[in-house]
Motif scaffolding. Structure first.
Motif, PDB file in Angstrom:
ATOM      1  N   GLY A  48      86.386  25.993  -3.964  1.00  0.00           N
ATOM      2  CA  GLY A  48      87.355  27.063  -3.806  1.00  0.00           C
ATOM      3  C   GLY A  48      88.713  26.524  -3.399  1.00  0.00           C
ATOM      4  N   ILE A  49      89.656  27.442  -3.186  1.00  0.00           N
ATOM      5  CA  ILE A  49      91.032  27.091  -2.834  1.00  0.00           C
ATOM      6  C   ILE A  49      91.314  27.485  -1.390  1.00  0.00           C
ATOM      7  N   ILE A  50      91.959  26.598  -0.647  1.00  0.00           N
ATOM      8  CA  ILE A  50      92.425  26.897   0.707  1.00  0.00           C
ATOM      9  C   ILE A  50      93.915  26.591   0.761  1.00  0.00           C
ATOM     10  N   LEU A  51      94.704  27.560   1.217  1.00  0.00           N
ATOM     11  CA  LEU A  51      96.145  27.380   1.345  1.00  0.00           C
ATOM     12  C   LEU A  51      96.503  27.030   2.783  1.00  0.00           C
ATOM     13  N   ASP A  52      97.411  26.083   2.921  1.00  0.00           N
ATOM     14  CA  ASP A  52      97.950  25.693   4.228  1.00  0.00           C
ATOM     15  C   ASP A  52      99.460  25.907   4.160  1.00  0.00           C
ATOM     16  N   SER A  53      99.888  27.122   4.493  1.00  0.00           N
ATOM     17  CA  SER A  53     101.288  27.504   4.330  1.00  0.00           C
ATOM     18  C   SER A  53     102.127  27.069   5.527  1.00  0.00           C
ATOM     19  N   GLY A  54     103.231  26.387   5.239  1.00  0.00           N
ATOM     20  CA  GLY A  54     104.062  25.848   6.310  1.00  0.00           C
ATOM     21  C   GLY A  54     103.413  24.620   6.900  1.00  0.00           C
ATOM     22  N   CYS A  55     102.960  23.704   6.036  1.00  0.00           N
ATOM     23  CA  CYS A  55     102.134  22.573   6.479  1.00  0.00           C
ATOM     24  C   CYS A  55     102.926  21.459   7.149  1.00  0.00           C
ATOM     25  N   GLY A  56     104.264  21.519   7.116  1.00  0.00           N
ATOM     26  CA  GLY A  56     105.058  20.470   7.748  1.00  0.00           C
ATOM     27  C   GLY A  56     104.860  19.128   7.083  1.00  0.00           C
ATOM     28  N   THR A  57     104.450  18.140   7.861  1.00  0.00           N
ATOM     29  CA  THR A  57     104.239  16.789   7.325  1.00  0.00           C
ATOM     30  C   THR A  57     102.886  16.639   6.632  1.00  0.00           C
ATOM     31  N   GLY A  58     102.045  17.627   6.736  1.00  0.00           N
ATOM     32  CA  GLY A  58     100.740  17.562   6.089  1.00  0.00           C
ATOM     33  C   GLY A  58      99.604  17.175   7.017  1.00  0.00           C
ATOM     34  N   GLN A  59      99.867  17.046   8.316  1.00  0.00           N
ATOM     35  CA  GLN A  59      98.807  16.688   9.251  1.00  0.00           C
ATOM     36  C   GLN A  59      97.693  17.724   9.233  1.00  0.00           C
ATOM     37  N   SER A  60      98.067  18.987   9.209  1.00  0.00           N
ATOM     38  CA  SER A  60      97.061  20.047   9.187  1.00  0.00           C
ATOM     39  C   SER A  60      96.295  20.045   7.868  1.00  0.00           C
ATOM     40  N   THR A  61      96.981  19.752   6.776  1.00  0.00           N
ATOM     41  CA  THR A  61      96.333  19.718   5.459  1.00  0.00           C
ATOM     42  C   THR A  61      95.257  18.642   5.434  1.00  0.00           C
ATOM     43  N   LEU A  62      95.574  17.477   6.005  1.00  0.00           N
ATOM     44  CA  LEU A  62      94.610  16.382   6.086  1.00  0.00           C
ATOM     45  C   LEU A  62      93.400  16.785   6.926  1.00  0.00           C
ATOM     46  N   ALA A  63      93.656  17.425   8.079  1.00  0.00           N
ATOM     47  CA  ALA A  63      92.559  17.850   8.954  1.00  0.00           C
ATOM     48  C   ALA A  63      91.674  18.878   8.245  1.00  0.00           C
ATOM     49  N   LEU A  64      92.288  19.792   7.532  1.00  0.00           N
ATOM     50  CA  LEU A  64      91.527  20.818   6.813  1.00  0.00           C
ATOM     51  C   LEU A  64      90.718  20.216   5.670  1.00  0.00           C
ATOM     52  N   SER A  65      91.242  19.148   5.058  1.00  0.00           N
ATOM     53  CA  SER A  65      90.514  18.513   3.955  1.00  0.00           C
ATOM     54  C   SER A  65      89.201  17.914   4.437  1.00  0.00           C
ATOM     55  N   LYS A  66      89.170  17.492   5.703  1.00  0.00           N
ATOM     56  CA  LYS A  66      87.942  16.933   6.284  1.00  0.00           C
ATOM     57  C   LYS A  66      86.990  18.041   6.728  1.00  0.00           C
ATOM     58  N   MET A  67      87.560  19.171   7.145  1.00  0.00           N
ATOM     59  CA  MET A  67      86.739  20.308   7.553  1.00  0.00           C
ATOM     60  C   MET A  67      86.102  21.009   6.360  1.00  0.00           C
ATOM     61  N   TYR A  68      86.819  20.985   5.223  1.00  0.00           N
ATOM     62  CA  TYR A  68      86.348  21.684   4.014  1.00  0.00           C
ATOM     63  C   TYR A  68      86.410  20.721   2.823  1.00  0.00           C
ATOM     64  N   PRO A  69      85.545  19.707   2.817  1.00  0.00           N
ATOM     65  CA  PRO A  69      85.618  18.662   1.776  1.00  0.00           C
ATOM     66  C   PRO A  69      85.294  19.150   0.366  1.00  0.00           C
ATOM     67  N   ASN A  70      84.653  20.310   0.261  1.00  0.00           N
ATOM     68  CA  ASN A  70      84.281  20.812  -1.063  1.00  0.00           C
ATOM     69  C   ASN A  70      85.374  21.672  -1.693  1.00  0.00           C
ATOM     70  N   ASP A  71      86.394  22.001  -0.922  1.00  0.00           N
ATOM     71  CA  ASP A  71      87.462  22.870  -1.412  1.00  0.00           C
ATOM     72  C   ASP A  71      88.755  22.092  -1.590  1.00  0.00           C
ATOM     73  N   VAL A  72      89.638  22.602  -2.434  1.00  0.00           N
ATOM     74  CA  VAL A  72      90.939  21.981  -2.619  1.00  0.00           C
ATOM     75  C   VAL A  72      91.905  22.585  -1.598  1.00  0.00           C
ATOM     76  N   ILE A  73      92.601  21.715  -0.861  1.00  0.00           N
ATOM     77  CA  ILE A  73      93.529  22.162   0.175  1.00  0.00           C
ATOM     78  C   ILE A  73      94.956  21.983  -0.354  1.00  0.00           C
ATOM     79  N   VAL A  74      95.665  23.089  -0.458  1.00  0.00           N
ATOM     80  CA  VAL A  74      97.036  23.069  -0.966  1.00  0.00           C
ATOM     81  C   VAL A  74      97.987  23.242   0.221  1.00  0.00           C
ATOM     82  N   GLY A  75      98.683  22.165   0.579  1.00  0.00           N
ATOM     83  CA  GLY A  75      99.649  22.215   1.674  1.00  0.00           C
ATOM     84  C   GLY A  75     101.035  22.512   1.123  1.00  0.00           C
TER      85      GLY A  75
END
Length: 268
Positions: A48-75
């Motif tokens: 599935g798709i997970i949006l990370d809106s206002g991700c800044g440098t992408g630190q949160s996007t990286l953390a979310l990618s590890k929490m939800y490895p089966n989904d695509v994280i769009v920062g």
């Protein structure tokens, strides 16, 4: 006052969008992002798709990618400078693909940037205007599983009320995009006001002030909005999602989360 603002934005959303075309760099960035997302999803139907809106440098996007490895994280972030500071990705000799505009306008106003990373195959970072990107995702038929909006600028001065997401003309888009919405902030009042705005939008869209053909995109979040935000506990095992969160945890400042689960039976 907030009731009037929310009702107006729900009532005039189409007019607002018509008067504000999607920024060219955002449309171009979304086109590249759509290719990446489509290729990732087609490999496994459970993704599935997970949006990370206002991700800044992408630190949160990286953390979310590890929490939800089966989904695509769009920062997504509007700041070119912040996105180019994503050293968290590049510090591991991580190779990456980057699509950029050939010519950069003054101050990077119309500069397109899309980055994907070999070590993080479920991550893509996008330079885009958030409200425009949300519009593009709706037009493309995306239905994200989750939508993170972490530590948005609270614009604490009363004169900047309409700059806050819950009082902004694009607020209805956040609800229309769908998926579970997760917001975090160190300002509990901001999240409470966001909750109130969701309830107000639901009430307005359920009233006889609009046509029957209008979708009530706020109703799936009704009961969760009434529950409001809750404190986010911090333990030694907690992984901060952003630098702001890390700073707040370390200095003992409370952090709050508003989780709005998308559920058809979530009506008030």
């Amino acid at each position: 006052m907030l009731q009037k603002i929310v009702s107006k934005h729900c009532r005039t959303l189409d007019r607002y969008l018509l008067a504000r075309p999607v920024a060219q760099h955002t449309a171009a960035a979304f086109a590249e992002t759509k290719i990446f997302v489509t290729n990732f999803l087609k490999q496994d139907s459970s993704r599935g798709i997970i949006l990370d809106s206002g991700c800044g440098t992408g630190q949160s996007t990286l953390a979310l990618s590890k929490m939800y490895p089966n989904d695509v994280i769009v920062g997504i972030d509007r700041s070119l400078a912040r996105l180019k500071k994503n050293t968290a990705f590049q510090s591991r000799d991580n190779s990456f693909s980057s699509f950029e505009s050939e010519e950069e306008e003054k101050d990077g106003e119309d500069h397109m940037l899309v980055q994907s990373f070999s070590d993080f195959p479920n991550v893509i970072l996008v330079r885009a205007e958030l409200s425009d990107f949300w519009r593009c995702s709706l037009d493309a038929g995306w239905r994200p599983r989750k939508h993170f909006v972490l530590y948005p600028n609270p614009y604490p001065k009363k004169s900047r009320l309409k700059s806050r997401w819950y009082a902004h003309p694009s607020f209805p888009l956040i609800l229309k995009v769908g998926g579970d919405i997760i917001l975090r902030s160190n300002w509990e009042g901001y999240l409470k006001e966001f909750s109130r705005s969701v309830v107000m939008a639901d009430e307005f869209l359920s009233s006889d002030k609009i046509g029957e053909e209008e979708e009530n995109y706020a109703s799936p979040y009704g009961s969760c909005a009434l529950a409001g935000p809750t404190p986010t506990p911090y333990t030694t095992d907690t992984v901060p999602l952003t630098k702001f969160e890390q700073k707040y945890f370390l200095c003992g400042e409370p952090v709050y989360e508003l989780k709005l689960d998308y559920a058809i039976d979530n009506k008030i």
